[in-house]
Design a protein around this motif. Sequence first.
Motif, PDB file in Angstrom:
ATOM      1  N   ARG A 149     -31.419  11.263   9.906  1.00 33.65           N
ATOM      2  CA  ARG A 149     -31.141  12.381   9.002  1.00 33.65           C
ATOM      3  C   ARG A 149     -30.424  11.885   7.749  1.00 33.65           C
ATOM      4  NH1 ARG A 149     -27.581  15.876  11.961  1.00 33.65           N
ATOM      5  NH2 ARG A 149     -29.162  16.148  13.543  1.00 33.65           N
ATOM      6  N   SER A 150     -29.477  10.964   7.957  1.00 33.19           N
ATOM      7  CA  SER A 150     -28.691  10.461   6.831  1.00 33.19           C
ATOM      8  C   SER A 150     -28.640   8.942   6.875  1.00 33.19           C
ATOM      9  CB  SER A 150     -27.268  11.028   6.910  1.00 33.19           C
ATOM     10  OG  SER A 150     -26.408  10.252   6.109  1.00 33.19           O
ATOM     11  N   ARG A 151     -28.857   8.305   5.746  1.00 35.04           N
ATOM     12  CA  ARG A 151     -28.848   6.841   5.705  1.00 35.04           C
ATOM     13  C   ARG A 151     -27.523   6.312   5.172  1.00 35.04           C
ATOM     14  NH1 ARG A 151     -34.756   4.615   5.156  1.00 35.04           N
ATOM     15  NH2 ARG A 151     -33.600   2.889   5.970  1.00 35.04           N
ATOM     16  N   ARG A 152     -26.553   7.225   4.996  1.00 31.06           N
ATOM     17  CA  ARG A 152     -25.304   6.852   4.344  1.00 31.06           C
ATOM     18  C   ARG A 152     -24.573   5.734   5.099  1.00 31.06           C
ATOM     19  NH1 ARG A 152     -20.590   9.425   4.815  1.00 31.06           N
ATOM     20  NH2 ARG A 152     -21.627  11.051   6.011  1.00 31.06           N
ATOM     21  N   ARG A 153     -24.445   5.902   6.421  1.00 28.80           N
ATOM     22  CA  ARG A 153     -23.714   4.901   7.208  1.00 28.80           C
ATOM     23  C   ARG A 153     -24.569   3.671   7.511  1.00 28.80           C
ATOM     24  NH1 ARG A 153     -21.613   6.812  12.571  1.00 28.80           N
ATOM     25  NH2 ARG A 153     -23.319   8.276  12.397  1.00 28.80           N
ATOM     26  N   PHE A 154     -25.872   3.841   7.427  1.00 28.38           N
ATOM     27  CA  PHE A 154     -26.776   2.749   7.812  1.00 28.38           C
ATOM     28  C   PHE A 154     -27.806   2.486   6.710  1.00 28.38           C
ATOM     29  CE2 PHE A 154     -25.612   5.249  11.636  1.00 28.38           C
ATOM     30  CZ  PHE A 154     -24.824   4.311  12.278  1.00 28.38           C
ATOM     31  N   PRO A 155     -27.343   2.102   5.507  1.00 29.53           N
ATOM     32  CA  PRO A 155     -28.285   1.969   4.385  1.00 29.53           C
ATOM     33  C   PRO A 155     -29.181   0.727   4.510  1.00 29.53           C
ATOM     34  CG  PRO A 155     -26.067   1.355   3.708  1.00 29.53           C
ATOM     35  CD  PRO A 155     -25.969   1.777   5.131  1.00 29.53           C
ATOM     36  N   ASN A 156     -30.443   0.926   4.801  1.00 32.20           N
ATOM     37  CA  ASN A 156     -31.459  -0.149   4.843  1.00 32.20           C
ATOM     38  C   ASN A 156     -31.103  -1.313   5.764  1.00 32.20           C
ATOM     39  OD1 ASN A 156     -32.897   1.227   2.811  1.00 32.20           O
ATOM     40  ND2 ASN A 156     -31.581   0.290   1.265  1.00 32.20           N
ATOM     41  N   CYS A 157     -30.214  -1.101   6.692  1.00 33.84           N
ATOM     42  CA  CYS A 157     -29.723  -2.233   7.486  1.00 33.84           C
ATOM     43  C   CYS A 157     -30.208  -2.179   8.927  1.00 33.84           C
ATOM     44  CB  CYS A 157     -28.201  -2.272   7.447  1.00 33.84           C
ATOM     45  SG  CYS A 157     -27.481  -0.707   7.941  1.00 33.84           S
ATOM     46  N   LEU A 158     -30.969  -1.156   9.287  1.00 31.35           N
ATOM     47  CA  LEU A 158     -31.463  -1.054  10.656  1.00 31.35           C
ATOM     48  C   LEU A 158     -32.977  -1.255  10.713  1.00 31.35           C
ATOM     49  CD1 LEU A 158     -29.329   1.911  12.090  1.00 31.35           C
ATOM     50  CD2 LEU A 158     -28.972  -0.547  12.361  1.00 31.35           C
ATOM     51  N   ASP A 159     -33.535  -1.885   9.686  1.00 34.46           N
ATOM     52  CA  ASP A 159     -34.969  -2.173   9.722  1.00 34.46           C
ATOM     53  C   ASP A 159     -35.218  -3.374  10.628  1.00 34.46           C
ATOM     54  OD1 ASP A 159     -35.499  -0.116   8.015  1.00 34.46           O
ATOM     55  OD2 ASP A 159     -35.469  -1.360   6.212  1.00 34.46           O
ATOM     56  N   LEU A 160     -36.414  -3.403  11.184  1.00 35.43           N
ATOM     57  CA  LEU A 160     -36.788  -4.473  12.106  1.00 35.43           C
ATOM     58  C   LEU A 160     -36.613  -5.851  11.458  1.00 35.43           C
ATOM     59  CD1 LEU A 160     -37.829  -4.287  14.983  1.00 35.43           C
ATOM     60  CD2 LEU A 160     -40.161  -4.420  14.084  1.00 35.43           C
ATOM     61  N   PHE A 161     -35.994  -6.762  12.191  1.00 34.01           N
ATOM     62  CA  PHE A 161     -35.810  -8.178  11.834  1.00 34.01           C
ATOM     63  C   PHE A 161     -34.807  -8.410  10.706  1.00 34.01           C
ATOM     64  CE2 PHE A 161     -40.519  -8.190  13.105  1.00 34.01           C
ATOM     65  CZ  PHE A 161     -40.195  -8.204  14.448  1.00 34.01           C
ATOM     66  N   CYS A 162     -34.076  -7.368  10.300  1.00 36.23           N
ATOM     67  CA  CYS A 162     -33.007  -7.567   9.313  1.00 36.23           C
ATOM     68  C   CYS A 162     -31.846  -8.317   9.955  1.00 36.23           C
ATOM     69  CB  CYS A 162     -32.454  -6.218   8.845  1.00 36.23           C
ATOM     70  SG  CYS A 162     -33.472  -5.421   7.632  1.00 36.23           S
ATOM     71  N   LEU A 163     -31.147  -9.102   9.149  1.00 32.15           N
ATOM     72  CA  LEU A 163     -29.846  -9.630   9.560  1.00 32.15           C
ATOM     73  C   LEU A 163     -28.804  -8.694   8.967  1.00 32.15           C
ATOM     74  CD1 LEU A 163     -27.961 -11.851  10.751  1.00 32.15           C
ATOM     75  CD2 LEU A 163     -28.079 -12.959   8.503  1.00 32.15           C
ATOM     76  N   SER A 164     -27.995  -8.087   9.832  1.00 30.84           N
ATOM     77  CA  SER A 164     -27.000  -7.125   9.371  1.00 30.84           C
ATOM     78  C   SER A 164     -25.649  -7.423  10.000  1.00 30.84           C
ATOM     79  CB  SER A 164     -27.420  -5.695   9.745  1.00 30.84           C
ATOM     80  OG  SER A 164     -28.601  -5.339   9.069  1.00 30.84           O
ATOM     81  N   ARG A 165     -24.630  -6.912   9.345  1.00 29.13           N
ATOM     82  CA  ARG A 165     -23.290  -6.960   9.940  1.00 29.13           C
ATOM     83  C   ARG A 165     -23.090  -5.603  10.602  1.00 29.13           C
ATOM     84  NH1 ARG A 165     -18.659  -4.679   8.470  1.00 29.13           N
ATOM     85  NH2 ARG A 165     -16.656  -5.716   8.723  1.00 29.13           N
ATOM     86  N   VAL A 166     -23.041  -5.588  11.933  1.00 34.34           N
ATOM     87  CA  VAL A 166     -22.961  -4.308  12.634  1.00 34.34           C
ATOM     88  C   VAL A 166     -21.556  -4.111  13.202  1.00 34.34           C
ATOM     89  CG1 VAL A 166     -25.415  -4.278  13.227  1.00 34.34           C
ATOM     90  CG2 VAL A 166     -23.792  -5.232  14.841  1.00 34.34           C
ATOM     91  N   GLU A 167     -21.105  -2.876  13.119  1.00 32.87           N
ATOM     92  CA  GLU A 167     -19.854  -2.480  13.759  1.00 32.87           C
ATOM     93  C   GLU A 167     -20.233  -1.454  14.821  1.00 32.87           C
ATOM     94  OE1 GLU A 167     -17.217  -0.286  11.252  1.00 32.87           O
ATOM     95  OE2 GLU A 167     -15.522  -0.470  12.635  1.00 32.87           O
ATOM     96  N   TYR A 168     -19.811  -1.694  16.049  1.00 33.65           N
ATOM     97  CA  TYR A 168     -20.210  -0.780  17.116  1.00 33.65           C
ATOM     98  C   TYR A 168     -19.054  -0.535  18.081  1.00 33.65           C
ATOM     99  CZ  TYR A 168     -20.874  -5.151  19.740  1.00 33.65           C
ATOM    100  OH  TYR A 168     -20.685  -6.378  20.336  1.00 33.65           O
ATOM    101  N   ALA A 169     -19.074   0.665  18.671  1.00 31.21           N
ATOM    102  CA  ALA A 169     -18.086   1.015  19.693  1.00 31.21           C
ATOM    103  C   ALA A 169     -18.698   0.694  21.045  1.00 31.21           C
ATOM    104  CB  ALA A 169     -17.749   2.495  19.601  1.00 31.21           C
ATOM    105  N   GLU A 170     -17.978  -0.081  21.820  1.00 28.32           N
ATOM    106  CA  GLU A 170     -18.523  -0.470  23.117  1.00 28.32           C
ATOM    107  C   GLU A 170     -18.526   0.721  24.068  1.00 28.32           C
ATOM    108  OE1 GLU A 170     -17.377  -4.145  24.648  1.00 28.32           O
ATOM    109  OE2 GLU A 170     -17.201  -5.073  22.675  1.00 28.32           O
ATOM    110  N   HIS A 171     -19.489   0.743  24.954  1.00 27.60           N
ATOM    111  CA  HIS A 171     -19.574   1.828  25.923  1.00 27.60           C
ATOM    112  C   HIS A 171     -18.272   1.891  26.723  1.00 27.60           C
ATOM    113  CE1 HIS A 171     -20.770   4.171  29.406  1.00 27.60           C
ATOM    114  NE2 HIS A 171     -21.796   4.598  28.695  1.00 27.60           N
TER     115      HIS A 171
END
Length: 268
Positions: free
Chosen positions: A63-85
Amino acid sequence: MCLRASKGARVKEVSVEERQSVKTSISPAIITRVRDFGEADLLVTFFTPERGCLKGVARAARRSRRRFPNCLDLFCLSRVEYAEHPRGGELHTMISCRLLDGFEGLRRDWGILTLAGYMVEVVEMLSPPQTADPSLFSLLLRTFKLLEGEIQPLNVQIFFEAAAMALGGYGIELGRCCSCGRTYEGRGRAAFHPEKGGIVCLRCGSESALNPGLDPLGVQALGHLQALEWDLFERMTLTREIVQAIERVNRRHMDYRLGRRPKSLAWL
Ligand SMILES: [Zn+2]
């Protein structure tokens, strides 16, 4: 941060206590799979150097690309921040993401893109989830870079295959005959023996479709590839036949050691 599952998604709501104890991590990652999840989310699989392959839900990413701008496309190298389960489960929550390298060169050709997908599938087969594998991560980045250049894709493919198998502990024995133990002096042809995991001299075995052969240059080139010596491999003058012979050896070796063929191989 909202950890509530969107309608239709199979994610349980977490308690306030669990929410407060959530640990966040930041890592470079290669995005290996992306698919729709629930009504507005994306389910993202990403490969990290220190935690191997992980999965995360990117809330409202469609819905919104604000938090994830063009960085979740296949085979991209990105710096990801995630909350562990919070309960140690395998599904994490993506918090933010920043593009480091979009590997646009991979997208110029369907064959190159398919080859990148094949490499990712091999990585998933070799690297257990949530296990550190920084060498394999570096190899995947390096081969993606090579695929962006003007290099024969089959050369990059055999490099990736030989190096990935060697890093996974499945290097092919090239220094001696795996049957009689005689040192291979770099003269004469040899046959690859999948069950023995190495080459055999032609006194001990013969070449066939099941035991593909290599000439001395092929054995030397495969040695460089397994040792990640791409520069030395590139300096060799190899015919297309030698490269194809190495690919046949890699194929037999991977079939035997991995137990199944990557599905994407059918599209190469
Ligand atoms: Zn022998």
